[in-house]
Design an enzyme around this catalytic site. Structure first.
Site, PDB file in Angstrom:
ATOM      1  N   LYS A 155     -16.909 -20.408 -49.332  1.00 59.26           N
ATOM      2  CA  LYS A 155     -16.659 -19.686 -48.083  1.00 59.26           C
ATOM      3  C   LYS A 155     -16.690 -21.039 -46.968  1.00 59.26           C
ATOM      4  O   LYS A 155     -15.414 -20.733 -46.178  1.00 59.26           O
ATOM      5  CB  LYS A 155     -17.851 -18.894 -47.727  1.00 59.26           C
ATOM      6  CG  LYS A 155     -17.238 -18.079 -46.438  1.00 59.26           C
ATOM      7  CD  LYS A 155     -18.351 -16.919 -45.880  1.00 59.26           C
ATOM      8  CE  LYS A 155     -19.433 -17.667 -44.967  1.00 59.26           C
ATOM      9  NZ  LYS A 155     -18.667 -17.986 -43.585  1.00 59.26           N
TER      10      LYS A 155
ATOM     11  N   HIS B 199     -26.194 -16.592 -49.956  1.00 55.74           N
ATOM     12  CA  HIS B 199     -26.962 -17.493 -50.309  1.00 55.74           C
ATOM     13  C   HIS B 199     -27.858 -17.363 -51.349  1.00 55.74           C
ATOM     14  O   HIS B 199     -27.986 -18.271 -52.165  1.00 55.74           O
ATOM     15  CB  HIS B 199     -28.072 -17.419 -49.117  1.00 55.74           C
ATOM     16  CG  HIS B 199     -27.460 -17.833 -47.663  1.00 55.74           C
ATOM     17  ND1 HIS B 199     -27.541 -16.939 -46.625  1.00 55.74           N
ATOM     18  CD2 HIS B 199     -27.073 -18.872 -47.111  1.00 55.74           C
ATOM     19  CE1 HIS B 199     -27.120 -17.169 -45.554  1.00 55.74           C
ATOM     20  NE2 HIS B 199     -26.870 -18.459 -45.898  1.00 55.74           N
TER      21      HIS B 199
HETATM   22  P1  AMP Z   1     -25.350 -21.247 -43.901  1.00 50.38           P
HETATM   23  O1  AMP Z   1     -26.826 -20.788 -43.869  1.00 50.38           O
HETATM   24  O2  AMP Z   1     -24.441 -20.277 -43.228  1.00 50.38           O
HETATM   25  O3  AMP Z   1     -25.366 -22.806 -43.565  1.00 50.38           O
HETATM   26  O4  AMP Z   1     -24.877 -21.411 -45.432  1.00 50.38           O
HETATM   27  C1  AMP Z   1     -25.576 -22.101 -46.536  1.00 50.38           C
HETATM   28  C2  AMP Z   1     -24.967 -22.189 -47.584  1.00 50.38           C
HETATM   29  O5  AMP Z   1     -24.459 -20.550 -48.127  1.00 50.38           O
HETATM   30  C3  AMP Z   1     -23.384 -22.829 -47.156  1.00 50.38           C
HETATM   31  O6  AMP Z   1     -23.198 -23.527 -48.486  1.00 50.38           O
HETATM   32  C4  AMP Z   1     -22.579 -21.748 -47.580  1.00 50.38           C
HETATM   33  O7  AMP Z   1     -21.208 -21.949 -47.674  1.00 50.38           O
HETATM   34  C5  AMP Z   1     -23.187 -20.751 -48.299  1.00 50.38           C
HETATM   35  N1  AMP Z   1     -22.673 -19.355 -48.012  1.00 50.38           N
HETATM   36  C6  AMP Z   1     -22.751 -18.669 -46.912  1.00 50.38           C
HETATM   37  N2  AMP Z   1     -22.197 -17.538 -47.053  1.00 50.38           N
HETATM   38  C7  AMP Z   1     -21.815 -17.434 -48.421  1.00 50.38           C
HETATM   39  C8  AMP Z   1     -20.871 -16.212 -48.945  1.00 50.38           C
HETATM   40  N3  AMP Z   1     -20.607 -15.310 -48.590  1.00 50.38           N
HETATM   41  N4  AMP Z   1     -20.701 -16.731 -50.347  1.00 50.38           N
HETATM   42  C9  AMP Z   1     -21.295 -17.974 -51.147  1.00 50.38           C
HETATM   43  N5  AMP Z   1     -21.793 -18.920 -50.346  1.00 50.38           N
HETATM   44  C10 AMP Z   1     -22.060 -18.621 -48.897  1.00 50.38           C
END
Ligand code: AMP
Length: 299
Positions: free
Chosen positions: A167, A53
């Site tokens: 991802k 994030h």
């Molecule tokens: P989430 O909190 O899991 O909904 O993720 C929020 C954002 O962070 C989304 O756009 C995800 O794709 C991104 N994200 C989560 N994990 C990663 C990672 N390992 N590398 C890059 N972006 C990520």
């Protein structure tokens, strides 16, 4: 850095920050600088922030005058109640981390703020991009939940750019389709997947793996790498590549929910890997579902 909890507060804070930048009457500022001083970047998250994030927050920081990070565990996109209730909630830590990566505003709405009483609207993207893969496993309501909340977040902040991680490859295709179809004036920026030293994609869900599961999960990036190497060496048959991915996963006794070779834009399965192809994996490790992907023949 400020934490705001309502859409009205968020809009007021964004106006304040963009208006406090140099005025147009300052003739030492070029048109491009003037525009740049007003750019707003947004990073939508569900919290439990990790380095993945934060890499999005840093990307937004480089390109915008104001960076908004939203933290909202969106009930509408969870199809298993236990997944929603057990999703980690670590607001104090998240606020500190987001601020240290460069966030100006952290939007932490309540469920009532996002879905007020009587809420009856859904933003739905149709077709194979939402019905396949995650849509097939988690049900069609999953992406309806994602697209409805992302629309609402984009309308709340009206950012020039919004930053998403590679991802969640299917989510990106769906959000790009939605933004194009609805004419939402936000640029969708895709940031590379951030990985642990052994290659495992960072995810809030990794915290829920036991020590043994965590070490076995390394077979996921290894399987993707093996497929990428095989394609680079000339293998183009999706069935042969699927067997190879399965073999690597089996070394750690992992069973995939799906292994898909698809066109990166349409998400239609490819018959031969002889053009840019997205390999997507969903693997259940113990109770935890992990997603990862790699672009094959990208350049
Ligand atoms: P989430 O909190 O899991 O909904 O993720 C929020 C954002 O962070 C989304 O756009 C995800 O794709 C991104 N994200 C989560 N994990 C990663 C990672 N390992 N590398 C890059 N972006 C990520």
């Amino acid at each position: 850095m400020r934490v705001v909890r309502t859409i009205l507060e968020l809009r007021a804070a964004i106006s304040e920050l963009t208006d406090s930048d140099p005025k147009r009457s300052d003739k030492t500022i070029t048109d491009t600088q003037f525009k740049t001083t007003r750019l707003v970047g947004m990073v939508p998250t569900m919290g439990a922030l990790h380095e993945g994030h934060l890499s999005l927050v840093r990307a937004a920081r480089k390109e915008n005058a104001v960076v908004v990070v939203s933290i909202f565990v969106n009930p509408a996109q969870f199809t298993e109640d236990s997944d929603f209730t057990e999703y980690p909630r670590t607001e104090v830590r998240d606020v500190r981390l987001a601020a240290s990566a460069g966030a100006d505003l952290i939007f932490v709405p309540s469920v009532e703020e996002m879905y007020p009483s009587g809420f009856a609207t859904s933003v739905r993207v149709g077709g194979i991009i939402t019905s396949s893969l995650e849509g097939a496993v988690r049900g069609s309501s999953h992406f309806d939940g994602v697209t409805t909340v992302v629309t609402k977040l984009l309308l709340a902040a009206l950012p020039d750019s919004a930053y998403f991680g590679a991802k969640d490859a299917q989510q990106i295709v769906v959000v790009q389709r939605m933004v194009a179809d609805l004419g939402i004036p936000t640029r969708i920026v895709v940031c590379p997947t951030s990985r642990e030293n052994d290659g495992l994609a960072r995810s809030s869900r990794n915290e829920r793996l036991t020590k043994d599961e965590r070490s076995r999960a390394v077979a996921i990036p290894q399987a993707l790498d093996a497929a990428a190497v095989a394609v680079a060496e000339g293998e183009s048959d999706p069935e042969a590549l699927r067997e190879l991915v399965l073999r690597v996963l089996k070394t750690e006794e992992l069973d995939p929910e799906y292994i898909a070779f698809v066109d990166p834009s349409s998400l239609e399965p490819v018959a031969e890997v002889n053009r840019p192809t997205l390999l997507l994996l969903a693997v259940r490790v113990g109770d935890v579902r992990l997603l990862d992907n790699v672009h094959l023949l990208n350049s």
